[in-house]
Every structure is written in structure tokens, then in C-alpha cells.
Design a protein around this motif. Sequence first.
Motif, PDB file in Angstrom:
ATOM      1  N   PRO A 141      -2.296  -2.675  -4.693  1.00 10.74           N
ATOM      2  CA  PRO A 141      -1.920  -3.424  -3.519  1.00 10.74           C
ATOM      3  C   PRO A 141      -2.381  -4.768  -3.312  1.00 10.74           C
ATOM      4  O   PRO A 141      -3.565  -5.186  -3.980  1.00 10.74           O
ATOM      5  CB  PRO A 141      -2.513  -2.476  -2.430  1.00 10.74           C
TER       6      PRO A 141
ATOM      7  N   THR B 252       0.844   3.204  -3.096  1.00 14.65           N
ATOM      8  CA  THR B 252      -0.539   3.275  -3.545  1.00 14.65           C
ATOM      9  C   THR B 252      -1.140   4.738  -3.050  1.00 14.65           C
ATOM     10  O   THR B 252      -0.796   5.089  -1.843  1.00 14.65           O
ATOM     11  CB  THR B 252      -1.410   2.365  -3.043  1.00 14.65           C
TER      12      THR B 252
ATOM     13  N   TYR C 241       1.023  -1.172   0.008  1.00 13.38           N
ATOM     14  CA  TYR C 241       0.090   0.093   0.252  1.00 13.38           C
ATOM     15  C   TYR C 241       0.771   1.282   0.016  1.00 13.38           C
ATOM     16  O   TYR C 241       0.392   2.307  -0.272  1.00 13.38           O
ATOM     17  CB  TYR C 241      -1.025   0.195   1.289  1.00 13.38           C
TER      18      TYR C 241
END
Length: 334
Positions: A332, A290, A287
Motif C-alpha cells: 500500500p 492488503t 490498502y
Amino acid sequence: MPREIVGKGLRFSLRHAPCAHICRYCLISESRKRSALPFARFEQLVHRFHDWKQAERPELEIGVFVGPSFDYDIETLKGIARLRERRGAKFRILNLGGLRIRRGEELAAWLQERRAAGIVGLHASLAGYGDTHDRWNGRRGDFEYQAEILRLGGERGMVREEKLFLTKDTLPLFDRLLDFLDAIPGELRRRTASPFFYAGLATRYEDKRLTEDDRDSLPERINELRPAKFDTWLSEREWIPVMLETASKPRHLLLKLDVDESNIDDLERASCEEVFATREREYQESYRATPALDELCDGYGDSTNRRIYMMSRDVEGRWLDLHQRETGAAKPID
């Protein structure tokens, strides 16, 4: 800043029972491959994590997915029941999706074996009626086959559960489908109707998704079938302000962990705490690259999109797909 990810548990997954067809809306993948890992070894691993949870981490969840089909042999079925008991539940209902075709005495014997093993009911997932369902499920005659098993089960005292998918092309067939199902003998324990999640192969069929107008004009016969867990059906434009209210809050996720012959040795050697911490770190790192939720919304949110989604993660998944197409960045872990 990327979203903060907190693991709330582990969900162990084993591709053990091959699927006899691939639904166009499958949430998993297009692969029919199965792991060579014996189920008994997988079960032993998961029991170790249940012991760890009980002794040291009672706040965590331990989940299991063994599939993609429930076409288990009897020993696997009993093992699934043992794992379900560790969570304080019973494995009593068998999903019919992905079963290989059995007929006549073979099918009757298959049902009897499962009843003897403690299965009391059957669950059917249906996308429309007749040929429409068969087209969605990727196998000619699948609607008739699932209906036949439901009838046989009902005649033998088994209960049934039904999940009915709502799309642009199944909606006009719903009255016919419900009338047909109502005529099947036996006790109906649960029936729900819902759109597809935005995941897996189902992401290809946005043009089949219901709109706000469809939702707002659903007959009561369908509206009363909304599942309790996902009964908030909002369009993207309706989800956006809801999502932005919590955009800065951590996301608590059940961390998925695929188990197969390539990693079982490492999982058995490592401590449970090490496995959990490693998987949580892998999620957090995935993540980190992201954009934050509000940034995704700024870049890809569509305030004119009136298509219906059952949860905010469906909408975020759509934004992540758009981000990947534009930048080439990997999505992710989900």
C-alpha cells in the motif's frame, strides 16, 4: 477486512534540491533525479491549501517536504521559511545532509548568506565516526566535511543539532563520537540517538539493527539521548501484543502527495477538497488489497525476533515486505 484509512492531512513533496550523495539508510529512494518544476509554482500551490485549511478544514494538517537535500538557493530557502510560517513555525535550522562540497571562501560565503537569510543553526545526521560514517553516507570525507561546517558555524555563533544513528557497527564508536562532538565550539541545542526507521534503503540492513540485549545494556550516556517522540524501543516480539490491541482501529495518516511537472496542472485546476478526497481514496484503495494487521501478523509476525524498532509501523512495514515477496502483491501507499 482491510485496515480503514482516514486522511488527517496532506504532505506535499517536491524533489527540488538534488542530493550530493545517497546514504545507505536513506528513507526516500536511490534516485538523484530532481523535478523541473519551479519552486515558486509549488509554493503557490501549497499556500492555496493552507488558505483552504484555514477557511474550511482547520482539523487537517498541511505538511511540506522539499528535498531530498537542503542545498537550497536563497530564494527557495526564503520560500520554505514562508511555508513554515503558515504552520506557525520558523525555518531556522539547516540540515547538512546531501550538500555539495564547498571549501574555503566559498563555504564561508555560503554560511554567511544563510545567516543573513535567517538561519541560526545547523543540523548534522551522523552514522558513526570517521570512515564508518562515510561508508554509511556513501561519500568519502563526509564526516570531516559535516564536522568542518559545524565548527565554522559554531565559531560564527550558530547553534547546532545532531542526530546520531545507532547500529551494530556505530555503537562501539559512540564514546569517541560524543567526545569529538563535545569539543566542537558553539551551543549544542539538541542531540538525539536512535536506530534507523524501517523504510527506504534502510530495510536492507536488518543485520545491523540493535537487539534487546544491546538496548538493555546501553550506557546512560546514550540512553539519555533517546528522542522524546520515539523513545519506545521495542523488539518485534515486544511490539506484537501492542499492535494487536489496536489492530481493528482506523489508521489516521498524513497523505503524501508528490508534486512535479507531470501533475501540477491538474492540481492547480482541481479544488482543494477534490485533491484531498482523491488522494484519500487512492490510499484506501491501495490498502484494500492488503491483509488486515492481525492477518499480517498471523502470516509474517516473528515472535522470536529480538531486533529493535522505534515504532509499530516499522514492524508492519517488515510484514508488508514479506507479504510482497511471497505473493507479488503491491504494497500500500506509505
